[in-house]
Design a protein around this motif. Structure first.
Motif, short mmCIF file in Angstrom:
data_model
loop_
_atom_site.label_atom_id
_atom_site.label_comp_id
_atom_site.label_asym_id
_atom_site.label_seq_id
_atom_site.Cartn_x
_atom_site.Cartn_y
_atom_site.Cartn_z
N LEU A 105 -21.79 27.10 -34.68
CA LEU A 105 -21.62 25.76 -35.25
C LEU A 105 -21.11 25.86 -36.68
CD1 LEU A 105 -24.83 23.86 -34.08
CD2 LEU A 105 -22.53 23.72 -33.12
N ALA A 130 -20.27 23.27 -39.92
CA ALA A 130 -20.41 21.90 -40.41
C ALA A 130 -19.04 21.33 -40.75
CB ALA A 130 -21.29 21.89 -41.65
N VAL A 162 -23.14 28.29 -41.33
CA VAL A 162 -22.62 26.96 -41.00
C VAL A 162 -21.38 26.64 -41.83
CG1 VAL A 162 -23.25 24.50 -40.88
CG2 VAL A 162 -24.95 26.23 -40.39
N PHE A 197 -20.70 18.64 -36.43
CA PHE A 197 -20.47 20.08 -36.32
C PHE A 197 -19.32 20.40 -35.36
CE2 PHE A 197 -24.96 19.48 -37.30
CZ PHE A 197 -25.14 20.36 -38.35
N TRP A 246 -27.92 19.18 -44.32
CA TRP A 246 -27.48 20.02 -43.20
C TRP A 246 -28.67 20.69 -42.53
CZ3 TRP A 246 -23.20 18.70 -41.39
CH2 TRP A 246 -22.17 18.24 -42.22
#
Length: 474
Positions: A66, A68, A91, A44, A20
């Motif tokens: 964002l 993931a 994330v 994302f 990531w």
């Protein structure tokens, strides 16, 4: 198209963490204006955190926040907690995590039978929630190791779940295999029990050996220290270093090795994320590289191994890059495809490379490679125009080749050494639902796989000439 990664177990989550981090770095290098685009959407979501992160995805305009597309699963909290306290904490949110405190004690049965059934509903619910946010779900990735308990046991349990819930979505598995000197005494049991599940439920497996990663990292350090690469290579600018990333914490010994696996995954998915003159979807890899359903183990090699090097490193000549991809030094598994039989081969190229460069190199390399007689033209190629950060081009080669057989034979031998003495069996058999037949079925599944490779190897050395064709009068 969206790929949905599952990181399972300690190793899986450590690789996932590097993946990531590098994915964000890669998109940041291309996406200078901070606009949420199609390329970013493959890994994302863009959400407005003011609505608690559950609001609809924002498909236009600036990046808000964002998140993931992923699920992180581990039966020990340590690594996942580190991710949540580290630079990637924004994330992920708690809806994407499944953790326990006690771990699987290096026992496949605990991961697969005990935690599998205990967490089944929770995993399915989070899986569906995550999948709901994907417009076009193309494939699942599972990142796990074979030697421990959670990675091997719960990792393969998740693989079965994915097949039950989304039978039409391809399942790619990146499996880290233990080395012969592994410190987990039960790792041969865990690996062979997991292999049976991979044989039956995965579409593609990319086996990776700890030993190969270790060798690559060592070679790179030797090259730096011997000054062979010239003074332009800085110690911390290699693919194996996380320097320059969002991390400021002390680098861990495995980070270097995990970065190589993360780069493999970035290259594998680059065509799905960026433009290119020859786009290759992940399902095409399975379609073109797996002629027999069980023989879906692909040898991967990566070049150059200095992907994140400073731009001022003189780029290796293109043709050299193709030669490197077929040399053992660049493989993520210790084996020899050149002296074994190719069923098919894929080349995923990134950067400013032309189709003519690809064709020229395939023609140049072909005579030295043995392909099965019925698939002499078994090449699949992809060209993605966006190179990895700090490089002009890169290449990932995926070979479906009978050379994986020795790895499986060695694993079988290590399993039998323990199994003949019934050593450590009681730790497995006291788990509900775990019978001794699980062991005998797993070893016979592995033996059958080895036999299938043997039958193919027996055809090697057959006629390599093209079959005669009808002559057409002009």
């Amino acid at each position: 198209p969206v790929s949905l990664p599952f990181a399972v177990g300690q190793c899986g989550n450590q690789v996932g963490c590097r993946f990531w981090d590098l994915a964000l770095r890669e998109h940041a290098a291309v996406n200078k204006k901070g606009i949420y685009d199609e390329s970013l959407s493959s890994f994302f979501r863009n959400v407005d955190t003011r609505s608690g992160g559950d609001g609809p995805d924002i498909y236009k305009g600036k990046i808000c926040s964002l998140k993931a597309r992923a699920l992180l699963i581990d039966m020990e909290e340590g690594v996942v907690n580190e991710i949540l306290q580290g630079p990637l904490r924004d994330v992920f949110d708690s809806k994407q995590l499944i953790t326990d405190v006690s771990g699987s004690g290096n026992n496949w049965a605990v991961g697969h039978k005990l935690y599998g059934y205990q967490y089944r509903e929770n995993i399915v619910e989070k899986l569906r929630k995550t999948a709901e946010h994907c417009d076009c779900l193309q494939c699942f990735f599972i990142i796990h190791s074979m030697g421990g308990g959670t990675g091997s046991g719960l990792g393969t349990f998740v693989l079965n779940l994915l097949e039950d819930e989304f039978p039409e979505v391809y399942r790619f598995v990146t499996s880290v295999y233990p080395s012969g000197e592994d410190d987990v005494i039960t790792s041969p049991y865990n690996s062979v029990l997991a292999m049976k599940e991979l044989n039956e439920h995965a579409d593609c497996v990319l086996p990776i050996e700890n030993e190969s990663l270790f060798d690559i990292v060592n070679k790179i350090h030797q090259m730096i220290n011997s000054g062979k690469l010239g003074s332009t290579v800085k110690q911390n600018s290699l693919v194996t270093s996380s320097a320059g990333s969002t991390k400021t914490v002390q680098e861990k010994p495995f980070d270097a090795m995990n970065n190589i696996v993360a780069n493999l995954l970035l290259n594998l998915t680059s065509s799905a994320r960026f433009e290119g003159s020859l786009n290759m979807d992940l399902n095409e890899i399975s379609m073109n590289l797996v002629p027999f359903p069980r023989l879906h183990y692909l040898v991967s090699s990566l070049t150059p191994l200095y992907t994140l090097a400073d731009v001022n490193v003189p780029s290796r000549r293109l043709d050299q890059m193709f030669s490197d991809a077929f040399s053992r030094d660049h493989q993520l598994i210790q084996t020899d495809p050149k002296h074994s039989l190719y069923l098919a081969c894929a080349l995923l190229v990134r950067g400013n490379v032309q189709v003519s460069d690809l064709r020229r190199n395939i023609e140049r390399l072909k005579p030295s490679l043995h392909f099965v007689s019925w698939n002499q033209e078994g090449w699949k190629t992809g060209l993605c125009s966006v190179p990895p950060v700090g490089h002009s081009h890169s290449l990932l080669a995926l070979a479906n080749n009978t050379c994986v057989k020795p790895t499986f034979i060695e694993l079988k031998d290590r399993f039998m050494k323990l199994y003949k003495k019934k050593a450590h069996l009681h730790h497995y058999l006291h788990i509900d639902g775990m019978e001794q037949s699980c062991f005998s079925e797993a070893i016979s599944s592995l033996s059958d796989l080895i036999e299938e490779y043997n039958e193919l190897d027996a055809t090697k050395g057959g006629p390599r000439t093209d079959p005669s064709r009808l002559k057409i009068a002009v």
